[in-house]
Design an enzyme around this catalytic site. Structure first.
Site, PDB file in Angstrom:
ATOM      1  N   ASP A  99       0.956  -1.289  -0.101  1.00 20.72           N
ATOM      2  CA  ASP A  99       0.115   0.117   0.093  1.00 20.72           C
ATOM      3  C   ASP A  99       0.961   1.235   0.008  1.00 20.72           C
ATOM      4  O   ASP A  99       1.832   1.176   0.901  1.00 20.72           O
ATOM      5  CB  ASP A  99      -0.988   0.111   1.378  1.00 20.72           C
ATOM      6  CG  ASP A  99      -1.816  -0.975   1.340  1.00 20.72           C
ATOM      7  OD1 ASP A  99      -2.020  -1.899   0.355  1.00 20.72           O
ATOM      8  OD2 ASP A  99      -2.687  -0.922   2.357  1.00 20.72           O
ATOM      9  N   HIS A 156       5.301  -7.480   0.239  1.00 20.50           N
ATOM     10  CA  HIS A 156       4.858  -8.606  -0.445  1.00 20.50           C
ATOM     11  C   HIS A 156       5.539  -8.839  -1.861  1.00 20.50           C
ATOM     12  O   HIS A 156       6.113  -7.895  -2.423  1.00 20.50           O
ATOM     13  CB  HIS A 156       3.310  -8.751  -0.462  1.00 20.50           C
ATOM     14  CG  HIS A 156       2.684  -8.752   0.913  1.00 20.50           C
ATOM     15  ND1 HIS A 156       2.207 -10.022   1.373  1.00 20.50           N
ATOM     16  CD2 HIS A 156       2.517  -7.801   1.694  1.00 20.50           C
ATOM     17  CE1 HIS A 156       1.621  -9.755   2.713  1.00 20.50           C
ATOM     18  NE2 HIS A 156       2.012  -8.506   2.758  1.00 20.50           N
ATOM     19  N   SER A 260       8.336   3.854   5.160  1.00 22.23           N
ATOM     20  CA  SER A 260       9.468   4.412   4.058  1.00 22.23           C
ATOM     21  C   SER A 260       9.329   4.277   2.577  1.00 22.23           C
ATOM     22  O   SER A 260       8.022   4.351   2.292  1.00 22.23           O
ATOM     23  CB  SER A 260      10.910   3.606   4.530  1.00 22.23           C
ATOM     24  OG  SER A 260      11.770   4.187   4.045  1.00 22.23           O
TER      25      SER A 260
END
Length: 294
Positions: A99, A156, A260
């Site tokens: 995200d 992921h 980050s």
């Protein structure tokens, strides 16, 4: 896809200037300790403020009660409910790893990656200073995605891959927010980072997890906490045979303990970015990142 229209303003420079002077690693070590505090009063007070201030959507979290987490860091790296982030399933479709918000998605040109108007940085430097490591990605393409404090912070796999090398590159810990990205030269190749090189069906893939101020820790699922170690020397771990983990598309490969940036790099003629992967566009884990050209 480079966003060449957003020029840095005076406010950007004013915000960035103190970062050259402040002790980024000392601040991050303090943050590392604070976010693991188990004092319920302090932890709950800060977590409640954080959820409200950043408008965190707890309905998507596997544990929706922010006070139920043992530490703030456990809350920050919270798992999501199953199926709230469906992973694209097509054979030639790559999944977005996080995200966040797209910063850039462009070709690697003359060994350089575009950062922001007036700024680029070296691919070789980004990957730890090794010409051999950078060579397969010359002429390839990259996407940079910024994770804000409110985002889900596990990372992921875009595609099935077998790990071949992990590299820890020491460096500064500047903020990586959009304002700082516009004004600090070579930001992503200056900050501390962890590089993971995978073999995939479309050739090599580099997943670069860039640290930042308050990001006191970067983890991978195969090595645990990689940062913050002592020292200023680039360290590399190579994997082969049965020791080389293979991760499926959509499987968790690491996480940031505080927010980050992730940079994904592929070799030439490997992938074509989705039309939705444009500078400034929001991303959600599992959405279409790119399609393969092979």
């Amino acid at each position: 896809m480079a966003d060449s229209h957003h020029k840095p303003g005076l406010t950007d420079y004013i915000k960035a200037l103190p970062q050259y002077l402040m002790p980024g690693h000392l601040i991050s070590r303090a943050t590392h300790a604070f976010t693991r505090c188990r004092c319920r009063g302090i932890k709950n007070l800060f977590t409640d403020w954080f959820v409200g201030h950043f408008k965190v959507n707890m309905e998507e979290a596997l544990q929706s009660d922010p006070r139920a987490y043992e530490t703030f860091n456990a809350f920050f790296t919270r798992a999501l409910k199953p199926d709230v982030r469906p992973i694209v399933s097509g054979e030639h479709e790559l999944a977005c790893p996080v995200d966040g918000t797209v910063s850039q998605a462009d070709p690697v040109e003359d060994g350089r990656l575009f950062q922001a108007k007036g700024h680029d940085y070296s691919l070789e430097q980004l990957l730890g200073g090794s010409h051999e490591r950078a060579a397969p990605f010359q002429g390839g393409s990259f996407a940079t995605i910024y994770l804000s404090p409110r985002d889900y912070h596990r990372i992921h796999m875009p595609i099935r891959g077998t790990l071949r090398e992990m590299v820890h590159v020491p460096g500064r810990l500047f903020s990586v927010n959009p304002a700082t990205t516009r004004v600090i030269p070579g930001l992503f190749a200056r900050n501390e980072r962890v590089v993971s090189i995978f073999d995939t069906a479309v050739g090599p893939m580099a997943m670069v997890k860039v640290g930042a101020v308050n990001v006191g820790s970067i983890e991978t699922v195969w090595a645990g906490e990689v940062t913050p170690p002592a020292g200023r020397v680039v360290k590399s771990w190579r994997y082969s045979g049965d020791e080389a983990p293979t991760l499926e598309k959509g499987e968790e490969m690491g996480r940031f303990n505080m927010g980050s940036t992730v940079i994904v790099v592929f070799g030439p003629e490997a992938v074509e970015w989705s039309d939705a992967i444009q500078p400034g566009a929001p991303t959600r884990l599992g959405q279409l990142l790119a399609t393969t050209k092979q």
